[in-house]
Write an enzyme that holds these catalytic residues in place. Structure first.
Site, PDB file in Angstrom:
ATOM      1  N   GLY A   1       0.827  -1.209   0.000  1.00 11.51           N
ATOM      2  CA  GLY A   1       0.000   0.000   0.000  1.00 11.51           C
ATOM      3  C   GLY A   1       0.860   1.258   0.000  1.00 11.51           C
ATOM      4  O   GLY A   1       0.540   2.253  -0.655  1.00 11.51           O
ATOM      5  N   THR A   2       1.961   1.200   0.731  1.00  9.96           N
ATOM      6  CA  THR A   2       2.854   2.361   0.815  1.00  9.96           C
ATOM      7  C   THR A   2       3.347   2.753  -0.577  1.00  9.96           C
ATOM      8  O   THR A   2       3.363   3.943  -0.935  1.00  9.96           O
ATOM      9  CB  THR A   2       4.056   2.007   1.726  1.00  9.96           C
ATOM     10  OG1 THR A   2       3.553   1.693   3.024  1.00  9.96           O
ATOM     11  CG2 THR A   2       5.042   3.154   1.824  1.00  9.96           C
TER      12      THR A   2
ATOM     13  N   ASN B   1      -6.880   4.705  10.016  1.00  7.67           N
ATOM     14  CA  ASN B   1      -6.412   3.438  10.568  1.00  7.67           C
ATOM     15  C   ASN B   1      -6.380   3.402  12.088  1.00  7.67           C
ATOM     16  O   ASN B   1      -6.360   2.345  12.682  1.00  7.67           O
ATOM     17  CB  ASN B   1      -5.013   3.088  10.025  1.00  7.67           C
ATOM     18  CG  ASN B   1      -4.047   4.238  10.095  1.00  7.67           C
ATOM     19  OD1 ASN B   1      -4.330   5.333   9.600  1.00  7.67           O
ATOM     20  ND2 ASN B   1      -2.909   4.027  10.711  1.00  7.67           N
TER      21      ASN B   1
ATOM     22  N   SER C   1      -4.353  -2.565  -0.199  1.00  8.02           N
ATOM     23  CA  SER C   1      -3.224  -3.401   0.213  1.00  8.02           C
ATOM     24  C   SER C   1      -3.710  -4.811   0.535  1.00  8.02           C
ATOM     25  O   SER C   1      -4.811  -4.983   1.074  1.00  8.02           O
ATOM     26  CB  SER C   1      -2.566  -2.765   1.440  1.00  8.02           C
ATOM     27  OG  SER C   1      -1.581  -3.624   1.962  1.00  8.02           O
ATOM     28  N   GLY C   2      -2.882  -5.815   0.241  1.00  8.57           N
ATOM     29  CA  GLY C   2      -3.290  -7.206   0.406  1.00  8.57           C
ATOM     30  C   GLY C   2      -3.443  -7.671   1.843  1.00  8.57           C
ATOM     31  O   GLY C   2      -4.387  -8.378   2.187  1.00  8.57           O
ATOM     32  N   HIS C   3      -2.491  -7.260   2.707  1.00  9.02           N
ATOM     33  CA  HIS C   3      -2.452  -7.912   4.028  1.00  9.02           C
ATOM     34  C   HIS C   3      -3.498  -7.409   5.008  1.00  9.02           C
ATOM     35  O   HIS C   3      -3.574  -7.904   6.129  1.00  9.02           O
ATOM     36  CB  HIS C   3      -1.037  -7.836   4.628  1.00  9.02           C
ATOM     37  CG  HIS C   3      -0.570  -6.487   5.058  1.00  9.02           C
ATOM     38  ND1 HIS C   3      -0.358  -6.177   6.373  1.00  9.02           N
ATOM     39  CD2 HIS C   3      -0.253  -5.375   4.362  1.00  9.02           C
ATOM     40  CE1 HIS C   3       0.095  -4.925   6.470  1.00  9.02           C
ATOM     41  NE2 HIS C   3       0.166  -4.422   5.263  1.00  9.02           N
TER      42      HIS C   3
ATOM     43  N   THR D   1       9.888  -7.858 -12.450  1.00 11.58           N
ATOM     44  CA  THR D   1       9.172  -9.140 -12.575  1.00 11.58           C
ATOM     45  C   THR D   1       8.092  -9.220 -11.499  1.00 11.58           C
ATOM     46  O   THR D   1       8.350  -8.954 -10.327  1.00 11.58           O
ATOM     47  CB  THR D   1      10.168 -10.313 -12.433  1.00 11.58           C
ATOM     48  OG1 THR D   1      11.160 -10.155 -13.444  1.00 11.58           O
ATOM     49  CG2 THR D   1       9.471 -11.648 -12.590  1.00 11.58           C
TER      50      THR D   1
ATOM     51  N   CYS E   1       2.028   0.725  11.999  1.00 14.06           N
ATOM     52  CA  CYS E   1       2.711   0.900  10.716  1.00 14.06           C
ATOM     53  C   CYS E   1       3.814   1.946  10.817  1.00 14.06           C
ATOM     54  O   CYS E   1       4.597   2.124   9.898  1.00 14.06           O
ATOM     55  CB  CYS E   1       1.734   1.327   9.636  1.00 14.06           C
ATOM     56  SG  CYS E   1       0.667  -0.019   9.193  1.00 14.06           S
TER      57      CYS E   1
END
Ligand code: PLP
Length: 375
Positions: free
Chosen positions: A69-70, A149, A192-194, A230, A316
């Site tokens: 996300g950052t 957050n 963001s994924g996590h 990649t 964070c």
């Protein structure tokens, strides 16, 4: 274990792990390779992008995968500044953004941009009058998070979209995604994924169809040339899976609200001298409470002994000892901030376990207050 720090990170869903393992063990090809192993990896990215698009449910645009996300925040903020720096030099953000946004803005200040930091009230509500006054023809970017957050406060992104004039509107939706519908009025959106039971080290920036920003990383031209390197295929496939699970089996807003309300009611009934810093109409995934006359860090470690995990604020921040800039902006005193815990919820929390949390928090607070070491 009762894990109540889901705003810091979430436990990865088992299905996500399975998908990732497949792209580590068997389908490990480079998506740029021409043989079938490469094509399989390329297809995985395509599928993941579709799943993410579906879960984000935003208007026509493009999602670019990033390393977190950052990075997506940086890509948006630095990218708009590079693309539009000749048209204007003003950027507007808020005092309560995540460091990923604040530090990118600071970099731009050093490059001669003027950054206006809009304040919030005691409930973390944005000062809309100040925001309106700050928008002028020099303004090229407004960056406001959708959900804070630390408090769960929901910012009025679609209302800001109506006021933005020629500026582009970026929203850091890292804490909103998967919890409440994403605001449709922004031009750039970070996720963001996590935070959604997906993998760490993967994020995405969505840009609307008329938004043009320069490439963030130059190189082999991956991600439509916007972010070369990649691709992290296992993480991308895992993120896609986590996004797909949001609609099929993740906790919706209502079950999370029930968990939060049970904890809040219990704490209100059982523990005196508290301040609830999360607004009533905030995102239900976060509950921020000051236990007056205590030190949150001590409470945190006391709870840890019972395998209850909470946070003292934003995990964070690399400056873990520093006081919360969000609570400061809301006008809390140093002593109020000192005693503040953040509880944040995810799909693995249940209403039932909240009674135990209330009991353990009560004991920790009472113990601390009895010792009187802070008063
Ligand atoms: N923005 C917000 C609001 C966050 O809460 C976080 C992480 O906690 C981030 C950005 C950073 O996301 P990542 O950890 O994927 O870099």
């Amino acid at each position: 274990m009762i894990y109540l720090d889901n705003s810091a990170t979430t436990r990865q869903h088992d299905r996500v792990t399975e998908v990732m393992l497949q792209y580590m063990r068997e389908d490990f090809g480079n998506p740029s390779s021409l043989y079938s192993l490469g094509l399989t990896a390329e297809k995985a990215i395509k599928e993941a992008r579709k799943k993410l698009d579906r879960a984000m449910a935003l208007p026509e645009g493009t999602c670019y995968f990033t390393s977190c996300g950052t990075e997506a925040d940086s890509m948006a903020i630095l990218g708009v500044a590079r693309a539009r720096g000749r048209r204007g030099r003003r950027i507007i953000t808020t005092q309560v953004e995540h460091p990923a946004v604040l530090e990118a803005c600071k970099q731009l200040e050093q490059q001669g941009f003027e950054v206006i930091y809009i304040g919030v009230d005691r409930e973390c509500g944005l000062d809309m009058e100040q925001l309106k006054d700050a928008i002028n023809e020099e303004t090229i970017l407004i960056s406001v998070m959708q959900v804070n957050n630390e408090t769960g406060a929901v910012m009025p992104i679609d209302e800001i979209a109506e006021l933005k004039q020629n500026a582009l509107l970026h929203t850091d939706a890292v804490q909103a995604f998967g919890k409440i519908p994403l605001a449709k009025g922004a031009d750039l959106v970070t996720v963001s994924g996590h935070k959604i039971h997906g993998p760490k080290g993967i994020g995405a920036l969505w840009t609307g169809k008329d938004v043009h920003i320069p490439a963030f990383l130059a190189g082999g031209g991956q991600e439509s040339g916007m972010r070369s390197g990649t691709e992290n295929v296992p993480a991308i496939a895992g993120f896609g899976e986590a996004a797909a699970l949001l609609s099929s089996e993740m906790l919706g807003e209502e079950p999370v609200r029930k968990v939060r309300d049970r904890l809040l009611c219990g704490i209100r009934d059982e523990i005196g001298d508290i301040i609830v810093n999360s607004p009533d109409d905030g995102c239900p995934s976060v509950l921020n409470i000051s236990f007056l006359g205590t030190r949150a860090e001590v409470l945190l470690h006391t709870l840890e002994q019972d395998e209850i995990y909470v946070s003292t604020g934003s995990a964070c921040s690399s400056n873990k000892k520093g006081q919360s800039h969000v609570l400061k902006a809301m006008g809390l005193s140093d002593r109020e901030i000192e005693g503040t815990l953040r509880f944040s919820f995810g799909r693995y929390n249940s209403v039932g376990e909240m009674d135990e949390v209330v009991d353990k928090v009560k004991k920790a607070v009472e113990r601390f207050r009895k010792l009187g070491s802070f008063r």
